[in-house]
Write a protein that holds these residues in place. Sequence first.
Motif, PDB file in Angstrom:
ATOM      1  N   LYS A 136      37.451  22.609  78.251  1.00 16.74           N
ATOM      2  CA  LYS A 136      38.397  23.724  78.218  1.00 16.74           C
ATOM      3  C   LYS A 136      38.591  24.258  76.806  1.00 16.74           C
ATOM      4  O   LYS A 136      38.755  25.468  76.601  1.00 16.74           O
ATOM      5  CB  LYS A 136      39.739  23.273  78.798  1.00 16.74           C
ATOM      6  CG  LYS A 136      40.739  24.393  79.013  1.00 16.74           C
ATOM      7  CD  LYS A 136      41.969  23.894  79.757  1.00 16.74           C
ATOM      8  CE  LYS A 136      42.922  25.028  80.064  1.00 16.74           C
ATOM      9  NZ  LYS A 136      44.109  24.556  80.834  1.00 16.74           N
ATOM     10  N   VAL A 137      38.564  23.365  75.807  1.00 14.46           N
ATOM     11  CA  VAL A 137      38.745  23.820  74.422  1.00 14.46           C
ATOM     12  C   VAL A 137      37.411  24.158  73.757  1.00 14.46           C
ATOM     13  O   VAL A 137      37.373  24.473  72.560  1.00 14.46           O
ATOM     14  CB  VAL A 137      39.512  22.771  73.581  1.00 14.46           C
ATOM     15  CG1 VAL A 137      40.894  22.532  74.153  1.00 14.46           C
ATOM     16  CG2 VAL A 137      38.735  21.462  73.473  1.00 14.46           C
ATOM     17  N   GLY A 138      36.316  24.076  74.521  1.00 11.33           N
ATOM     18  CA  GLY A 138      35.041  24.578  74.032  1.00 11.33           C
ATOM     19  C   GLY A 138      34.175  23.605  73.267  1.00 11.33           C
ATOM     20  O   GLY A 138      33.215  24.017  72.607  1.00 11.33           O
ATOM     21  N   ILE A 139      34.468  22.303  73.349  1.00 14.55           N
ATOM     22  CA  ILE A 139      33.623  21.337  72.634  1.00 14.55           C
ATOM     23  C   ILE A 139      33.180  20.209  73.572  1.00 14.55           C
ATOM     24  O   ILE A 139      32.997  19.067  73.145  1.00 14.55           O
ATOM     25  CB  ILE A 139      34.335  20.745  71.398  1.00 14.55           C
ATOM     26  CG1 ILE A 139      35.684  20.124  71.773  1.00 14.55           C
ATOM     27  CG2 ILE A 139      34.500  21.794  70.311  1.00 14.55           C
ATOM     28  CD1 ILE A 139      36.312  19.340  70.630  1.00 14.55           C
ATOM     29  N   ILE A 176      34.507  11.609  69.739  1.00 16.16           N
ATOM     30  CA  ILE A 176      35.500  12.604  70.136  1.00 16.16           C
ATOM     31  C   ILE A 176      36.079  12.260  71.506  1.00 16.16           C
ATOM     32  O   ILE A 176      37.296  12.324  71.722  1.00 16.16           O
ATOM     33  CB  ILE A 176      34.867  14.008  70.148  1.00 16.16           C
ATOM     34  CG1 ILE A 176      34.423  14.393  68.735  1.00 16.16           C
ATOM     35  CG2 ILE A 176      35.848  15.031  70.701  1.00 16.16           C
ATOM     36  CD1 ILE A 176      35.513  14.323  67.685  1.00 16.16           C
ATOM     37  N   LEU A 177      35.230  11.868  72.439  1.00 19.86           N
ATOM     38  CA  LEU A 177      35.711  11.492  73.765  1.00 19.86           C
ATOM     39  C   LEU A 177      36.643  10.291  73.681  1.00 19.86           C
ATOM     40  O   LEU A 177      37.710  10.266  74.313  1.00 19.86           O
ATOM     41  CB  LEU A 177      34.528  11.175  74.683  1.00 19.86           C
ATOM     42  CG  LEU A 177      34.884  10.739  76.115  1.00 19.86           C
ATOM     43  CD1 LEU A 177      35.619  11.847  76.852  1.00 19.86           C
ATOM     44  CD2 LEU A 177      33.619  10.327  76.878  1.00 19.86           C
ATOM     45  N   GLN A 178      36.285   9.296  72.894  1.00 19.68           N
ATOM     46  CA  GLN A 178      37.120   8.105  72.755  1.00 19.68           C
ATOM     47  C   GLN A 178      38.455   8.433  72.100  1.00 19.68           C
ATOM     48  O   GLN A 178      39.487   7.851  72.450  1.00 19.68           O
ATOM     49  CB  GLN A 178      36.373   7.041  71.948  1.00 19.68           C
ATOM     50  CG  GLN A 178      35.186   6.436  72.680  1.00 19.68           C
ATOM     51  CD  GLN A 178      34.318   5.579  71.775  1.00 19.68           C
ATOM     52  OE1 GLN A 178      34.290   5.759  70.548  1.00 19.68           O
ATOM     53  NE2 GLN A 178      33.590   4.637  72.370  1.00 19.68           N
ATOM     54  N   ASN A 179      38.457   9.367  71.149  1.00 15.48           N
ATOM     55  CA  ASN A 179      39.702   9.795  70.524  1.00 15.48           C
ATOM     56  C   ASN A 179      40.666  10.361  71.559  1.00 15.48           C
ATOM     57  O   ASN A 179      41.862  10.063  71.541  1.00 15.48           O
ATOM     58  CB  ASN A 179      39.417  10.858  69.455  1.00 15.48           C
ATOM     59  CG  ASN A 179      39.312  10.289  68.056  1.00 15.48           C
ATOM     60  OD1 ASN A 179      40.319  10.101  67.375  1.00 15.48           O
ATOM     61  ND2 ASN A 179      38.092  10.008  67.635  1.00 15.48           N
ATOM     62  N   VAL A 180      40.142  11.185  72.458  1.00 20.30           N
ATOM     63  CA  VAL A 180      40.987  11.821  73.468  1.00 20.30           C
ATOM     64  C   VAL A 180      41.476  10.804  74.496  1.00 20.30           C
ATOM     65  O   VAL A 180      42.595  10.894  75.000  1.00 20.30           O
ATOM     66  CB  VAL A 180      40.216  12.971  74.152  1.00 20.30           C
ATOM     67  CG1 VAL A 180      41.048  13.599  75.266  1.00 20.30           C
ATOM     68  CG2 VAL A 180      39.834  14.035  73.123  1.00 20.30           C
ATOM     69  N   ARG A 218      40.107  21.465  67.449  1.00 18.32           N
ATOM     70  CA  ARG A 218      40.055  21.550  68.911  1.00 18.32           C
ATOM     71  C   ARG A 218      40.130  20.166  69.540  1.00 18.32           C
ATOM     72  O   ARG A 218      40.766  19.978  70.579  1.00 18.32           O
ATOM     73  CB  ARG A 218      38.775  22.258  69.353  1.00 18.32           C
ATOM     74  CG  ARG A 218      38.710  23.725  68.956  1.00 18.32           C
ATOM     75  CD  ARG A 218      37.490  24.391  69.550  1.00 18.32           C
ATOM     76  NE  ARG A 218      37.314  25.748  69.059  1.00 18.32           N
ATOM     77  CZ  ARG A 218      36.518  26.640  69.621  1.00 18.32           C
ATOM     78  NH1 ARG A 218      35.813  26.307  70.692  1.00 18.32           N
ATOM     79  NH2 ARG A 218      36.408  27.854  69.128  1.00 18.32           N
ATOM     80  N   ALA A 219      39.461  19.198  68.916  1.00 21.62           N
ATOM     81  CA  ALA A 219      39.519  17.827  69.427  1.00 21.62           C
ATOM     82  C   ALA A 219      40.947  17.290  69.353  1.00 21.62           C
ATOM     83  O   ALA A 219      41.413  16.600  70.268  1.00 21.62           O
ATOM     84  CB  ALA A 219      38.571  16.933  68.635  1.00 21.62           C
ATOM     85  N   ALA A 220      41.648  17.608  68.268  1.00 28.23           N
ATOM     86  CA  ALA A 220      43.034  17.164  68.128  1.00 28.23           C
ATOM     87  C   ALA A 220      43.926  17.820  69.183  1.00 28.23           C
ATOM     88  O   ALA A 220      44.838  17.190  69.726  1.00 28.23           O
ATOM     89  CB  ALA A 220      43.541  17.485  66.724  1.00 28.23           C
ATOM     90  N   ILE A 221      43.663  19.090  69.486  1.00 23.56           N
ATOM     91  CA  ILE A 221      44.420  19.780  70.534  1.00 23.56           C
ATOM     92  C   ILE A 221      44.139  19.136  71.888  1.00 23.56           C
ATOM     93  O   ILE A 221      45.055  18.904  72.689  1.00 23.56           O
ATOM     94  CB  ILE A 221      44.062  21.277  70.559  1.00 23.56           C
ATOM     95  CG1 ILE A 221      44.581  21.955  69.283  1.00 23.56           C
ATOM     96  CG2 ILE A 221      44.645  21.956  71.796  1.00 23.56           C
ATOM     97  CD1 ILE A 221      44.102  23.375  69.110  1.00 23.56           C
ATOM     98  N   ALA A 222      42.867  18.813  72.149  1.00 22.43           N
ATOM     99  CA  ALA A 222      42.509  18.154  73.408  1.00 22.43           C
ATOM    100  C   ALA A 222      43.214  16.812  73.526  1.00 22.43           C
ATOM    101  O   ALA A 222      43.699  16.440  74.600  1.00 22.43           O
ATOM    102  CB  ALA A 222      40.990  17.969  73.484  1.00 22.43           C
ATOM    103  N   ARG A 223      43.282  16.079  72.449  1.00 23.15           N
ATOM    104  CA  ARG A 223      43.969  14.785  72.475  1.00 23.15           C
ATOM    105  C   ARG A 223      45.454  14.961  72.786  1.00 23.15           C
ATOM    106  O   ARG A 223      46.040  14.189  73.544  1.00 23.15           O
ATOM    107  CB  ARG A 223      43.790  14.069  71.133  1.00 23.15           C
ATOM    108  CG  ARG A 223      44.435  12.692  71.087  1.00 23.15           C
ATOM    109  CD  ARG A 223      44.119  11.965  69.799  1.00 23.15           C
ATOM    110  NE  ARG A 223      44.602  12.692  68.631  1.00 23.15           N
ATOM    111  CZ  ARG A 223      44.418  12.275  67.379  1.00 23.15           C
ATOM    112  NH1 ARG A 223      43.736  11.163  67.147  1.00 23.15           N
ATOM    113  NH2 ARG A 223      44.882  12.975  66.371  1.00 23.15           N
ATOM    114  N   ALA A 224      46.071  15.979  72.214  1.00 18.79           N
ATOM    115  CA  ALA A 224      47.486  16.238  72.491  1.00 18.79           C
ATOM    116  C   ALA A 224      47.702  16.615  73.951  1.00 18.79           C
ATOM    117  O   ALA A 224      48.681  16.204  74.579  1.00 18.79           O
ATOM    118  CB  ALA A 224      48.000  17.344  71.578  1.00 18.79           C
ATOM    119  N   LEU A 225      46.772  17.403  74.502  1.00 20.37           N
ATOM    120  CA  LEU A 225      46.897  17.801  75.906  1.00 20.37           C
ATOM    121  C   LEU A 225      46.689  16.627  76.842  1.00 20.37           C
ATOM    122  O   LEU A 225      47.317  16.550  77.898  1.00 20.37           O
ATOM    123  CB  LEU A 225      45.873  18.897  76.220  1.00 20.37           C
ATOM    124  CG  LEU A 225      46.100  20.241  75.524  1.00 20.37           C
ATOM    125  CD1 LEU A 225      44.931  21.182  75.804  1.00 20.37           C
ATOM    126  CD2 LEU A 225      47.402  20.865  76.002  1.00 20.37           C
TER     127      LEU A 225
END
Length: 206
Positions: A178-181, A149-153, A199-206
Motif C-alpha cells: 500500500k505504501v509502495g515498497i 523491512i518486512l521484519q521491522n513491520v 515509507r517503511a516507518a509509516i508501514a510499521r506505524a500502521l
Amino acid sequence: MPQKQNGNRPFPREPHTFPVAIRLSFGANCPTKQGPAPLTSATPPVIEITGLHKSFGALEVLKGVDLTASAGDVVSLIGSSGSGKSTMLRCANLLEDSQQGDIIFEGDPIRWKGTGHNRHPADPEQVRLIRTNLSMVFQSFNLWSHLTILQNVMEAPVTVLGEDKAEVEDRARQILDKVGIGAKCDSWPAELSGGQQQRAAIARAL
C-alpha cells in the motif's frame, strides 16, 4: 515581525497557539473500508488534551496546550524548530512526562501520581494500552538495521502483542504494498533511500 502565511495571516510564535493535528484512526470509531463510523454527541474524542504544560528545567516548552481530535481527523502541527511540536506528541504518547494538564484517550483520563516535575502516569497498564493504539513515525525513521523491512513491520505485533506470525506477515506485506515498497520486503534498511525508509516507518506505524 512574524512570518506571513500566504501573505495575509501570521504564524503564531507561542507553542500553545500552534494548530495541532495528527492522524487518529483507532478504537471503536476507526475508519473502515466503508468509511468512518458515524459520530454522535455521546462519542468521546479519540484524544483530548487541556492545559498541557511541559518544562525542561527552567525552560517552559509547552504553555497550556489544548487539543481535541476525533476518529479520522487529520491535523497538522505547525511551528519553527524548537517550538515544542515533537515534545507535544511525545507527551501525548506518554514518552515524556508533563507537569500539568489533562490527557484523555477515548474518554479515559490519564491517571497521574505526584505533581510538577515528579508527576508520572500512575497506571502502567493504562500506559501500555495507549501506546498500543497510538503510533508515531519518527523523523529519523528508527528502523532496526539488523532486521529486513518486512521484519521491522512485523516485530511489534508478533513480539509485543503476541499475534499469529503468519497473519501478521500477510498484513505487513499488504501494508508495504500500500505504501509502495512491497518489492523491498527482504531488503535491509541501509539498502533503501531516505524516502523508502520513511515509507517503511509509516508501514510499521500502521
